[in-house]
Design an enzyme around this catalytic site. Sequence first.
Site, mmCIF file in Angstrom:
data_model
loop_
_atom_site.group_PDB
_atom_site.id
_atom_site.type_symbol
_atom_site.label_atom_id
_atom_site.label_comp_id
_atom_site.label_asym_id
_atom_site.label_seq_id
_atom_site.Cartn_x
_atom_site.Cartn_y
_atom_site.Cartn_z
ATOM 1 N N GLY A 1 -16.990 -9.174 -71.772
ATOM 2 C CA GLY A 1 -16.206 -9.027 -70.540
ATOM 3 C C GLY A 1 -16.633 -7.833 -69.698
ATOM 4 O O GLY A 1 -16.823 -7.939 -68.486
ATOM 5 N N ARG A 2 -16.833 -6.697 -70.339
ATOM 6 C CA ARG A 2 -17.145 -5.481 -69.580
ATOM 7 C C ARG A 2 -18.610 -5.432 -69.150
ATOM 8 O O ARG A 2 -19.028 -4.497 -68.473
ATOM 9 C CB ARG A 2 -16.760 -4.246 -70.394
ATOM 10 C CG ARG A 2 -17.236 -4.261 -71.840
ATOM 11 C CD ARG A 2 -16.480 -3.225 -72.664
ATOM 12 N NE ARG A 2 -16.852 -3.228 -74.070
ATOM 13 C CZ ARG A 2 -16.282 -4.008 -75.002
ATOM 14 N NH1 ARG A 2 -15.343 -4.866 -74.653
ATOM 15 N NH2 ARG A 2 -16.646 -3.934 -76.262
ATOM 16 N N HIS B 1 -10.340 19.108 -55.011
ATOM 17 C CA HIS B 1 -9.056 19.647 -54.559
ATOM 18 C C HIS B 1 -7.927 19.221 -55.482
ATOM 19 O O HIS B 1 -6.748 19.302 -55.115
ATOM 20 C CB HIS B 1 -8.798 19.199 -53.117
ATOM 21 C CG HIS B 1 -9.881 19.679 -52.196
ATOM 22 N ND1 HIS B 1 -9.870 20.927 -51.617
ATOM 23 C CD2 HIS B 1 -11.040 19.094 -51.821
ATOM 24 C CE1 HIS B 1 -10.971 21.077 -50.894
ATOM 25 N NE2 HIS B 1 -11.703 19.991 -51.009
ATOM 26 N N LYS C 1 -12.528 -14.928 -69.035
ATOM 27 C CA LYS C 1 -13.454 -15.440 -70.056
ATOM 28 C C LYS C 1 -12.721 -16.426 -70.970
ATOM 29 O O LYS C 1 -13.182 -17.520 -71.216
ATOM 30 C CB LYS C 1 -14.030 -14.268 -70.847
ATOM 31 C CG LYS C 1 -15.030 -14.658 -71.899
ATOM 32 C CD LYS C 1 -15.683 -13.423 -72.511
ATOM 33 C CE LYS C 1 -16.580 -13.801 -73.678
ATOM 34 N NZ LYS C 1 -17.210 -12.640 -74.299
ATOM 35 N N GLU D 1 -1.843 -11.613 -68.417
ATOM 36 C CA GLU D 1 -1.728 -11.124 -67.040
ATOM 37 C C GLU D 1 -2.342 -12.120 -66.055
ATOM 38 O O GLU D 1 -1.745 -12.479 -65.044
ATOM 39 C CB GLU D 1 -2.456 -9.776 -66.893
ATOM 40 C CG GLU D 1 -1.831 -8.624 -67.650
ATOM 41 C CD GLU D 1 -2.348 -8.490 -69.067
ATOM 42 O OE1 GLU D 1 -2.855 -9.488 -69.629
ATOM 43 O OE2 GLU D 1 -2.238 -7.374 -69.622
ATOM 44 N N GLU E 1 -13.810 0.993 -74.234
ATOM 45 C CA GLU E 1 -13.589 -0.247 -74.982
ATOM 46 C C GLU E 1 -14.790 -0.524 -75.896
ATOM 47 O O GLU E 1 -14.664 -1.135 -76.944
ATOM 48 C CB GLU E 1 -13.351 -1.427 -74.026
ATOM 49 C CG GLU E 1 -12.721 -2.628 -74.699
ATOM 50 C CD GLU E 1 -12.173 -3.664 -73.731
ATOM 51 O OE1 GLU E 1 -10.977 -3.626 -73.407
ATOM 52 O OE2 GLU E 1 -12.960 -4.516 -73.273
ATOM 53 N N LYS F 1 -1.255 -6.859 -77.692
ATOM 54 C CA LYS F 1 -1.030 -8.202 -77.143
ATOM 55 C C LYS F 1 -0.163 -9.022 -78.090
ATOM 56 O O LYS F 1 0.770 -9.706 -77.673
ATOM 57 C CB LYS F 1 -2.370 -8.930 -76.965
ATOM 58 C CG LYS F 1 -3.233 -8.457 -75.830
ATOM 59 C CD LYS F 1 -4.420 -9.412 -75.697
ATOM 60 C CE LYS F 1 -5.552 -8.816 -74.899
ATOM 61 N NZ LYS F 1 -6.755 -9.636 -74.889
HETATM 62 O O1 LIG Z 1 -11.604 -12.355 -69.219
HETATM 63 P P1 LIG Z 1 -10.426 -12.388 -70.110
HETATM 64 O O2 LIG Z 1 -10.600 -13.305 -71.278
HETATM 65 O O3 LIG Z 1 -9.181 -12.730 -69.320
HETATM 66 O O4 LIG Z 1 -10.212 -10.969 -70.738
HETATM 67 C C1 LIG Z 1 -9.975 -9.857 -69.928
HETATM 68 C C2 LIG Z 1 -10.188 -8.573 -70.671
HETATM 69 O O5 LIG Z 1 -9.369 -8.538 -71.827
HETATM 70 C C3 LIG Z 1 -10.070 -7.923 -72.892
HETATM 71 O O6 LIG Z 1 -10.455 -8.911 -73.807
HETATM 72 C C4 LIG Z 1 -9.250 -6.948 -73.665
HETATM 73 O O7 LIG Z 1 -8.495 -6.139 -72.856
HETATM 74 C C5 LIG Z 1 -11.295 -7.325 -72.216
HETATM 75 O O8 LIG Z 1 -12.326 -7.069 -73.071
HETATM 76 C C6 LIG Z 1 -11.579 -8.356 -71.202
HETATM 77 O O9 LIG Z 1 -12.497 -7.912 -70.241
#
Ligand SMILES: O=P(O)(O)OC[C@H]1O[C@](O)(CO)[C@@H](O)[C@@H]1O
Length: 535
Positions: free
Chosen positions: A267-268, A384, A206, A212, A353, A504
């Site tokens: 995002g979620r 199990h 987003k 990452e 979240e 972060k």
């Molecule tokens: O889509 P982005 O901006 O890379 O963010 C990834 C994820 O990081 C967060 O902002 C926080 O972990 C989530 O809400 C989101 O889904």
Amino acid sequence: MLTDLPAWNALTHHCQTMRTVRMRDLFARSDGDARVATLSVEAAGLHLDYSKNRITPETMALLMQLAEEAGVLAARDAMLAGEQVNTTEHRAALHVALRAAPGEQYCANGEPVGPAVAAVLARMRDFSDAVRNGTWRGHDGQAITDVINIGIGGSDLGPRMACRALSHLASPRLRMHFVSNVDGVELTEILARVQPATTLVIVCSKTFTTLETMTNAHSTRDWFLAHGVPEAGLARHFVAVSTNTDAVRAFGIDPANMFEFWDWVGGRYSLWSAVGLSIVLSIGYEHFSELLAGAHAMDRHFATAAPLQNMPMILGMLGVWYRNFFDSASTCMAPYSASLELFPFHLQQLEMESNGKSVRKDGTPVSYRTSPIVWGTAGTNGQHAYFELLHQGMQLIPVDFIVPLKAPHTLPGHHAKVLANCFAQGEALMHGRTLDDITAQGVEPELAPHLACRGNQPSNTLLLPALTPHAVGALVALYEHRTFVQGAIWNINSFDQWGVELGKVLAKPILEELNGGASHPHDASTAALIRRARG
Ligand SMILES: O=P(O)(O)OC[C@H]1O[C@](O)(CO)[C@@H](O)[C@@H]1O
């Protein structure tokens, strides 16, 4: 104040009685069938039996009274009207608009969003058709065989879960891969399995700034260049899904190869948007449309059904019942289907979240519990592993059993065993096994206490007709709305996630130090860990 509401007080009193009531006694009464009929509901093709809960019809009436007094329906209507329900980021939360029926109109900030949604969906359809039928090819003319979605959190969990759930509908010509972890292991393993000339990468973020995702995206880009793909050929291998056109361009992806979404999509809650591009590539646009249609059917149900017939309201308020009145700390998701094995992980982000908050919308601290811990794995594996604790442990942990009535495969004999185990667990949790039951079976008295199962443990059983895209769409939307209902009761903002920012921010200076930069002030423990890692 939530805790001052008349229904809250009535529920507090009612709970005293219900703590001593045993469900097996409620079922033993002559009106057991009536109980099941009253405490079951259908929505969007899903069937929910919630009769194995520590409730009576009076409980449900009081819970719905609480929802009414706490303004849940008004909050729902505000969300659907495109109001800025994400109050800290001043944004609407309009994921329902992503799966709206033609002609339905949703507006964010007064602007209709339908045309933009339709335009992006059309681009997703055209692009996925081209990749799937081999019209879109890699830089040297070979058809695409592998797709890697690079994203994390909402840009990974939703599409990864949906692709897994519907893998029986996946194109046999396209292998899907998902990379989220920055540790390099996932990426190394995947890159070892694919060929650059036939691989398409979706950089899905987003913000297009997430550490990452950008690290994995840059490493993947370097890998393409190191494996003979010329810079000019990268455009055939990289597309972006984002709201941030400038960052996409800066990374080196032509905005013409970017699939847009908008700040009013959390995002979620984003798998229905361009974030679902990997899903469309995997199962095709027709199936993706059915996924959207299933979610839409649940949206209409949530928007229109009376509270006592409203599945998200029922699940949401049952969650409130256990969290706030029984002080239950966690809730277990038990999908009896390997295809749904990633659903608990998706729900962890969705619920924790969203509702893992401790201040109300106005910034004042809450004086009651908010999100429980969400956990679980696919059945029958869980039986199990940790089910012992559910049967004989000390805590009250409500369980949601989710099971498709038909298997997505044709192996004989398996699915009846899945259903039998799923239903048996719900029965065992509810009924338990008392010392009297055991003694009546002639078990030695010393052994009997070890065999006893406390019972009276609540569960919901949610039946999907089959693992169709429609049913999976309805399922995911159901839990989105359940999360919303609970957030509305707790009067928290379910659409921001400021808590994850702190880690972060703190990671940045630590990374500099690990890379040989100057030291920053830390607590003694963190400073010692950094020194050790630097060697
Ligand atoms: O889509 P982005 O901006 O890379 O963010 C990834 C994820 O990081 C967060 O902002 C926080 O972990 C989530 O809400 C989101 O889904």
